[in-house]
Scaffold this motif. Structure first.
Motif, PDB file in Angstrom:
ATOM      1  N   THR A 102      -2.461   8.269  -4.361  1.00 37.75           N
ATOM      2  CA  THR A 102      -2.821   9.060  -3.184  1.00 37.75           C
ATOM      3  C   THR A 102      -3.823   8.330  -2.293  1.00 37.75           C
ATOM      4  O   THR A 102      -4.374   8.929  -1.383  1.00 37.75           O
ATOM      5  CB  THR A 102      -3.399  10.422  -3.615  1.00 37.75           C
ATOM      6  OG1 THR A 102      -4.552  10.190  -4.436  1.00 37.75           O
ATOM      7  CG2 THR A 102      -2.372  11.236  -4.398  1.00 37.75           C
ATOM      8  N   SER A 103      -4.020   7.049  -2.549  1.00 40.63           N
ATOM      9  CA  SER A 103      -4.974   6.269  -1.755  1.00 40.63           C
ATOM     10  C   SER A 103      -4.408   5.959  -0.372  1.00 40.63           C
ATOM     11  O   SER A 103      -3.187   5.909  -0.176  1.00 40.63           O
ATOM     12  CB  SER A 103      -5.288   4.950  -2.464  1.00 40.63           C
ATOM     13  OG  SER A 103      -5.917   5.207  -3.695  1.00 40.63           O
ATOM     14  N   THR A 104      -5.298   5.729   0.565  1.00 42.24           N
ATOM     15  CA  THR A 104      -4.879   5.340   1.908  1.00 42.24           C
ATOM     16  C   THR A 104      -4.415   3.886   1.886  1.00 42.24           C
ATOM     17  O   THR A 104      -4.721   3.134   0.957  1.00 42.24           O
ATOM     18  CB  THR A 104      -6.046   5.474   2.909  1.00 42.24           C
ATOM     19  OG1 THR A 104      -7.060   4.522   2.542  1.00 42.24           O
ATOM     20  CG2 THR A 104      -6.607   6.883   2.927  1.00 42.24           C
ATOM     21  N   ASP A 105      -3.702   3.497   2.934  1.00 42.11           N
ATOM     22  CA  ASP A 105      -3.285   2.097   3.056  1.00 42.11           C
ATOM     23  C   ASP A 105      -4.501   1.177   3.012  1.00 42.11           C
ATOM     24  O   ASP A 105      -4.466   0.135   2.358  1.00 42.11           O
ATOM     25  CB  ASP A 105      -2.509   1.875   4.362  1.00 42.11           C
ATOM     26  CG  ASP A 105      -1.143   2.554   4.352  1.00 42.11           C
ATOM     27  OD1 ASP A 105      -0.588   2.785   3.264  1.00 42.11           O
ATOM     28  OD2 ASP A 105      -0.632   2.830   5.448  1.00 42.11           O
ATOM     29  N   GLN A 106      -5.563   1.559   3.700  1.00 42.47           N
ATOM     30  CA  GLN A 106      -6.774   0.733   3.735  1.00 42.47           C
ATOM     31  C   GLN A 106      -7.371   0.566   2.334  1.00 42.47           C
ATOM     32  O   GLN A 106      -7.796  -0.526   1.961  1.00 42.47           O
ATOM     33  CB  GLN A 106      -7.819   1.328   4.678  1.00 42.47           C
ATOM     34  CG  GLN A 106      -9.071   0.468   4.823  1.00 42.47           C
ATOM     35  CD  GLN A 106      -8.780  -0.864   5.493  1.00 42.47           C
ATOM     36  OE1 GLN A 106      -8.331  -0.892   6.636  1.00 42.47           O
ATOM     37  NE2 GLN A 106      -9.045  -1.955   4.800  1.00 42.47           N
ATOM     38  N   GLU A 107      -7.377   1.638   1.544  1.00 38.94           N
ATOM     39  CA  GLU A 107      -7.912   1.560   0.179  1.00 38.94           C
ATOM     40  C   GLU A 107      -7.075   0.636  -0.698  1.00 38.94           C
ATOM     41  O   GLU A 107      -7.607  -0.129  -1.516  1.00 38.94           O
ATOM     42  CB  GLU A 107      -8.001   2.964  -0.442  1.00 38.94           C
ATOM     43  CG  GLU A 107      -9.082   3.820   0.188  1.00 38.94           C
ATOM     44  CD  GLU A 107      -8.992   5.290  -0.191  1.00 38.94           C
ATOM     45  OE1 GLU A 107     -10.039   5.964  -0.117  1.00 38.94           O
ATOM     46  OE2 GLU A 107      -7.897   5.781  -0.546  1.00 38.94           O
TER      47      GLU A 107
END
Length: 135
Positions: free
Chosen positions: A46-51
């Motif tokens: 569920t992490s963002t692309d940036q993460e």
């Protein structure tokens, strides 16, 4: 399964497959000798692309994705890492991805270690050095 000639057993290339990449492709890459993790295996589902990009950079991993937003983010951050393999295939079957990735990893190994975006298409491979510059 294929030649992965320039892999050094003591220092295998580390790959991070985004959640859009099939677990079967992850297993295939492992069978070739690549140290490969899927984002979901690392608790990054569920992490963002940036993460995910940050995780790959921090852990010296090449990010494999089909997410075009990753390419846009990489263009904005002006860093040399992580290298990214962006799959833009008309037929994104597991078999086709595996074939294209095996070929591309073998052909671009030295460049991936330096920091590049590799765009993998049906009939060609495009490579751009990081950081990406405005052209």
């Amino acid at each position: 399964m294929g030649d992965h000639g320039s892999i050094h057993p003591d220092d295998p290339m580390r790959l991070l497959a985004n959640t859009c990449i099939s677990p079967k492709t992850v297993e295939f890459l492992r069978s070739l000798g690549y140290e490969t993790k899927r984002a979901s295996e690392l608790g990054l589902s569920t992490s963002t692309d940036q993460e995910i990009i940050d995780y790959a950079a921090k852990n010296s991993m090449v990010l494999i994705t089909m997410d075009l937003d990753v390419g846009r983010i990489i263009a904005l951050i002006w860093e040399r890492k992580p290298s990214v393999i962006l799959l833009r295939l008309r037929k994104p079957t597991v078999e086709n991805m595996n074939k294209k990735l095996s070929y591309a990893l073998n052909k671009t190994m030295d460049k991936l270690e330096k920091g590049v975006v590799v765009v993998l298409e049906e009939q060609r491979i495009r490579i751009r050095e990081l950081p990406l510059s405005e052209q």
